[in-house]
Design a protein around this motif. Structure first.
Motif, short mmCIF file in Angstrom:
data_model
loop_
_atom_site.label_atom_id
_atom_site.label_comp_id
_atom_site.label_asym_id
_atom_site.label_seq_id
_atom_site.Cartn_x
_atom_site.Cartn_y
_atom_site.Cartn_z
N PRO A 292 2.33 -3.40 -2.73
CA PRO A 292 3.12 -4.41 -2.02
C PRO A 292 2.63 -5.84 -2.25
O PRO A 292 3.43 -6.73 -2.45
CB PRO A 292 2.99 -4.02 -0.55
N ALA A 293 1.34 -6.04 -2.26
CA ALA A 293 0.79 -7.38 -2.50
C ALA A 293 -0.39 -7.27 -3.46
O ALA A 293 -1.37 -7.98 -3.34
CB ALA A 293 0.35 -8.01 -1.19
N HIS A 294 -0.28 -6.36 -4.44
CA HIS A 294 -1.38 -6.09 -5.35
C HIS A 294 -0.86 -6.11 -6.78
O HIS A 294 0.06 -5.37 -7.13
CB HIS A 294 -1.97 -4.72 -5.02
N TYR A 295 -1.44 -6.99 -7.59
CA TYR A 295 -1.05 -7.15 -8.98
C TYR A 295 -2.28 -7.03 -9.85
O TYR A 295 -3.40 -7.31 -9.42
CB TYR A 295 -0.43 -8.53 -9.20
N CYS A 296 -2.09 -6.63 -11.10
CA CYS A 296 -3.19 -6.64 -12.06
C CYS A 296 -2.63 -6.79 -13.46
O CYS A 296 -1.43 -6.69 -13.70
CB CYS A 296 -4.06 -5.40 -11.91
N ARG A 297 -3.54 -7.01 -14.40
CA ARG A 297 -3.16 -7.16 -15.81
C ARG A 297 -3.79 -6.00 -16.58
O ARG A 297 -4.85 -6.15 -17.17
CB ARG A 297 -3.64 -8.49 -16.36
N CYS A 298 -3.15 -4.85 -16.54
CA CYS A 298 -3.64 -3.69 -17.27
C CYS A 298 -2.45 -2.81 -17.64
O CYS A 298 -1.61 -2.49 -16.80
CB CYS A 298 -4.63 -2.89 -16.42
N LEU A 299 -2.41 -2.42 -18.90
CA LEU A 299 -1.32 -1.55 -19.37
C LEU A 299 -1.41 -0.15 -18.77
O LEU A 299 -0.43 0.57 -18.74
CB LEU A 299 -1.36 -1.46 -20.90
N PHE A 300 -2.59 0.23 -18.29
CA PHE A 300 -2.81 1.60 -17.83
C PHE A 300 -2.97 1.71 -16.31
O PHE A 300 -3.17 2.81 -15.81
CB PHE A 300 -4.03 2.21 -18.53
N ALA A 301 -2.89 0.60 -15.60
CA ALA A 301 -3.02 0.65 -14.15
C ALA A 301 -1.82 1.37 -13.56
O ALA A 301 -0.69 1.19 -14.00
CB ALA A 301 -3.13 -0.76 -13.58
N LYS A 302 -2.10 2.19 -12.57
CA LYS A 302 -1.04 2.94 -11.90
C LYS A 302 -0.74 2.30 -10.55
O LYS A 302 -1.58 1.61 -9.98
CB LYS A 302 -1.46 4.39 -11.73
N GLU A 303 0.45 2.56 -10.05
CA GLU A 303 0.81 2.04 -8.73
C GLU A 303 -0.17 2.54 -7.71
O GLU A 303 -0.54 3.71 -7.68
CB GLU A 303 2.24 2.46 -8.36
N ASP A 304 -0.62 1.64 -6.87
CA ASP A 304 -1.62 1.95 -5.86
C ASP A 304 -0.92 2.48 -4.61
O ASP A 304 -0.09 1.80 -4.01
CB ASP A 304 -2.42 0.70 -5.52
N HIS A 305 -1.25 3.69 -4.20
CA HIS A 305 -0.61 4.31 -3.03
C HIS A 305 -1.54 4.32 -1.81
O HIS A 305 -1.25 4.98 -0.84
CB HIS A 305 -0.18 5.73 -3.34
N ALA A 306 -2.64 3.60 -1.91
CA ALA A 306 -3.61 3.59 -0.80
C ALA A 306 -3.17 2.68 0.34
O ALA A 306 -2.38 1.85 0.26
CB ALA A 306 -4.98 3.15 -1.32
#
Length: 79
Positions: free
Chosen positions: A65-79
């Protein structure tokens, strides 16, 4: 945690409950801030790095919801 480099950092922390267990190291050295790699800044030390990661800056990706990153392999954070 979604970014592979962040996962690596957390895996390198000592576990106070396991006596004598060796730490998991992240290979390589931190990049020189005055001479950063062309693509992903973590590419030289990332186990997931591909040629695509090294080519160009990685676009910002929304993983929560308020979390961004710069990675091709990062997955959606469900925490």
């Amino acid at each position: 945690m979604s970014h592979p480099y962040t996962i690596g950092l957390f895996e390198s922390l000592p576990d106070l409950k396991s006596n004598g267990k060796r730490l998991k190291l992240i290979p390589g050295l931190m990049p020189d801030p005055s001479n950063l790699p062309q693509g992903c800044k973590f590419a030289p030390r990332c186990a997931y790095c591909t040629e695509e990661c090294k080519k160009a800056p990685v676009p910002l990706k929304k993983i929560g919801p308020a979390h961004y990153c710069r990675c091709l392999f990062a997955k959606e954070d469900h925490a």
